[in-house]
Enzyme design. Structure first.
Site, mmCIF file in Angstrom:
data_model
loop_
_atom_site.group_PDB
_atom_site.id
_atom_site.type_symbol
_atom_site.label_atom_id
_atom_site.label_comp_id
_atom_site.label_asym_id
_atom_site.label_seq_id
_atom_site.Cartn_x
_atom_site.Cartn_y
_atom_site.Cartn_z
ATOM 1 N N ASP A 1 0.829 -1.205 0.000
ATOM 2 C CA ASP A 1 0.000 0.000 0.000
ATOM 3 C C ASP A 1 0.867 1.261 0.000
ATOM 4 O OD1 ASP A 1 -2.413 1.316 0.026
ATOM 5 O OD2 ASP A 1 -3.186 0.247 1.781
ATOM 6 N N ASP B 1 -9.924 3.591 -3.797
ATOM 7 C CA ASP B 1 -10.672 2.381 -3.421
ATOM 8 C C ASP B 1 -12.065 2.283 -4.044
ATOM 9 O OD1 ASP B 1 -8.463 2.072 -1.849
ATOM 10 O OD2 ASP B 1 -9.583 1.688 0.004
HETATM 11 C C1 GAL Z 1 -6.135 1.164 1.136
HETATM 12 C C2 GAL Z 1 -6.159 0.145 0.013
HETATM 13 C C3 GAL Z 1 -7.247 -0.867 0.326
HETATM 14 C C4 GAL Z 1 -6.928 -1.533 1.649
HETATM 15 C C5 GAL Z 1 -6.766 -0.495 2.744
HETATM 16 C C6 GAL Z 1 -6.272 -1.104 4.052
HETATM 17 O O1 GAL Z 1 -5.148 2.119 0.882
HETATM 18 O O2 GAL Z 1 -6.417 0.783 -1.213
HETATM 19 O O3 GAL Z 1 -7.346 -1.830 -0.723
HETATM 20 O O4 GAL Z 1 -5.769 -2.304 1.518
HETATM 21 O O5 GAL Z 1 -5.839 0.513 2.357
HETATM 22 O O6 GAL Z 1 -6.011 -0.164 5.014
#
Ligand code: GAL
Length: 392
Positions: A162, A217
């Site tokens: 991430d 997301d």
């Molecule tokens: C976001 C990511 C998600 C998930 C989330 C967890 O940045 O895009 O898919 O992994 O963090 O905190």
């Protein structure tokens, strides 16, 4: 003579170095190890904890999901990765090694990996390129090599990385570092870049990872899913076997969309050759969800060996036609209606280079539609899709 000898030793040394670099570190062409490339020849398929469970992950949940992946028939349909997202990690020990939450994962990640492997499945894990994950767990910054080695020693098969708490870092540089750390770990792991499309990852992603998120997301609404999915047009030239655009994980079965909207989600992701990571609870799926996630004809479009990402060939307001050329010369075609009332749509065979007389099959409803001349028309429900294969 002397000249000749030193010349040939020099050539030999150079050759040796080239072979060592190409085989041990990274392939000069792709930047990935040639073997990690082979891990994702078709878009990865599996499940990930985040969309449904958020931080509520545990050893028990992951084992139950692995069991359900087998008993539901998903494994047989091609799903293989069981991926733990954020919140499995709590700290680092004195030597800097990442530590799994001892309450939620009492037997540790290695034992969990062994269990998942015993089912013939693979285990994925999550970290962050910055100082901390989005849920404020330790990130991998300055621990890249150590973390890659830890994952390798646990038997991890897939790593999603991430981009939270990464201020001041350049994703192209940072993800290349992570790529090299994974390559040096001695274990093949799918490398999933998750930086939400920051700095056009499709431009450097193909030489860095196996997949890269192209947007922020997804959530379980038609508005968000369709904005992301239909917004992928133009990125198709960057994807191919071993390296895929990732429009984010599936929301199918999470309850926020209507039946036709989930059919659009699944059909569009298949046409996009998108990674298919189910994001729902696999333990008790309603028939409708199962039918969609397990629809072998739709999955075959996603997994087609040629690995061409589909694109839009026609649009009229909220109506769109998308095409994905397949390995056998046929075309998968989606007639999408993003509008608010049902409407009749027509596919002109010429527009996809199909012959005047073509055979059609409806993939979502498993129906042969027969041979048609010049064009095909169908009623497409609001927010819905008709997904067909057009062949000679
Ligand atoms: C976001 C990511 C998600 C998930 C989330 C967890 O940045 O895009 O898919 O992994 O963090 O905190």
């Amino acid at each position: 003579m002397t000249n000749y000898r030193s010349f040939s030793i020099g050539v030999l040394l150079a050759l040796f170095r080239a072979v060592a670099v190409a085989t041990l570190v990274v392939s000069p062409v792709s930047g990935q190890t040639s073997s990690s490339f082979s891990l994702a020849k078709t878009p990865p398929m599996g499940w990930n904890s985040w969309n449904k469970f958020g931080c509520n992950v545990s050893d028990k949940l992951i084992r139950e999901m692995a069991d359900a992946m087998v008993s539901s028939g998903m494994q047989a349909a091609g799903y293989q990765y069981v991926n733990i997202d954020d919140c499995w990690q709590v700290s680092r020990d004195a030597s800097g090694t990442i530590v799994a939450d001892p309450v939620r994962f009492p037997s540790g990640i290695k034992a969990l990996a062994d269990y998942v492997h015993s089912k013939g499945l693979k285990l994925g894990i999550y970290t962050d390129a910055g100082t901390g994950t989005c849920e404020k767990r330790p990130g991998s910054l300055n621990h890249e090599v150590q973390d890659a080695q830890t994952y390798a020693s646990w038997g991890i098969d897939y790593v999603k990385i991430d981009w939270c708490n990464a201020e001041g870092l350049d994703p192209e540089v940072q993800y290349a570092k992570l790529r090299d750390a994974l390559a040096q770990s001695g274990r093949l792991m799918v490398f999933s870049i998750c930086n939400w499309g920051v700095k056009t990852p499709w431009r450097w992603g193909p030489t860095t990872g196996n997949l890269w998120r192209t947007t922020g997301d997804i959530n379980d609404t038609y508005e968000r899913m369709s904005l992301i999915g239909f917004g992928q047009n133009g990125l198709e030239k960057f994807a191919g076997p071993g390296h895929w655009n990732d429009p984010d994980m599936l929301e199918v079965g999470n309850g926020g969309m209507k039946r036709d909207e989930y059919r659009t989600h699944m059909a569009l992701w298949a046409l996009l050759a998108a990674p298919l990571l189910a994001g729902n609870d696999l333990r008790n799926m309603p028939t409708e969800t199962k039918e969609l996630l397990l629809n072998s004809e739709v999955l075959a479009v996603d997994q087609d060996a040629k690995g061409i990402q589909g694109h839009r060939i026609w649009q009229e307001g909220p109506l769109e036609i998308w095409v994905k050329p397949l390995a056998d010369g046929s075309h998968a075609v989606g007639l999408f209606n993003r509008g608010e009332s049902a409407i009749r749509m027509t596919l002109d065979f010429k527009s996809i280079g199909a012959p005047a007389s073509a055979k059609l099959r409806d993939l979502l409803d498993h129906k042969d539609l027969g041979t048609m001349q010049n064009s095909y028309s169908a009623e497409v429900p609001t927010h819905g899709v008709v997904l067909v294969i057009v062949s000679n």
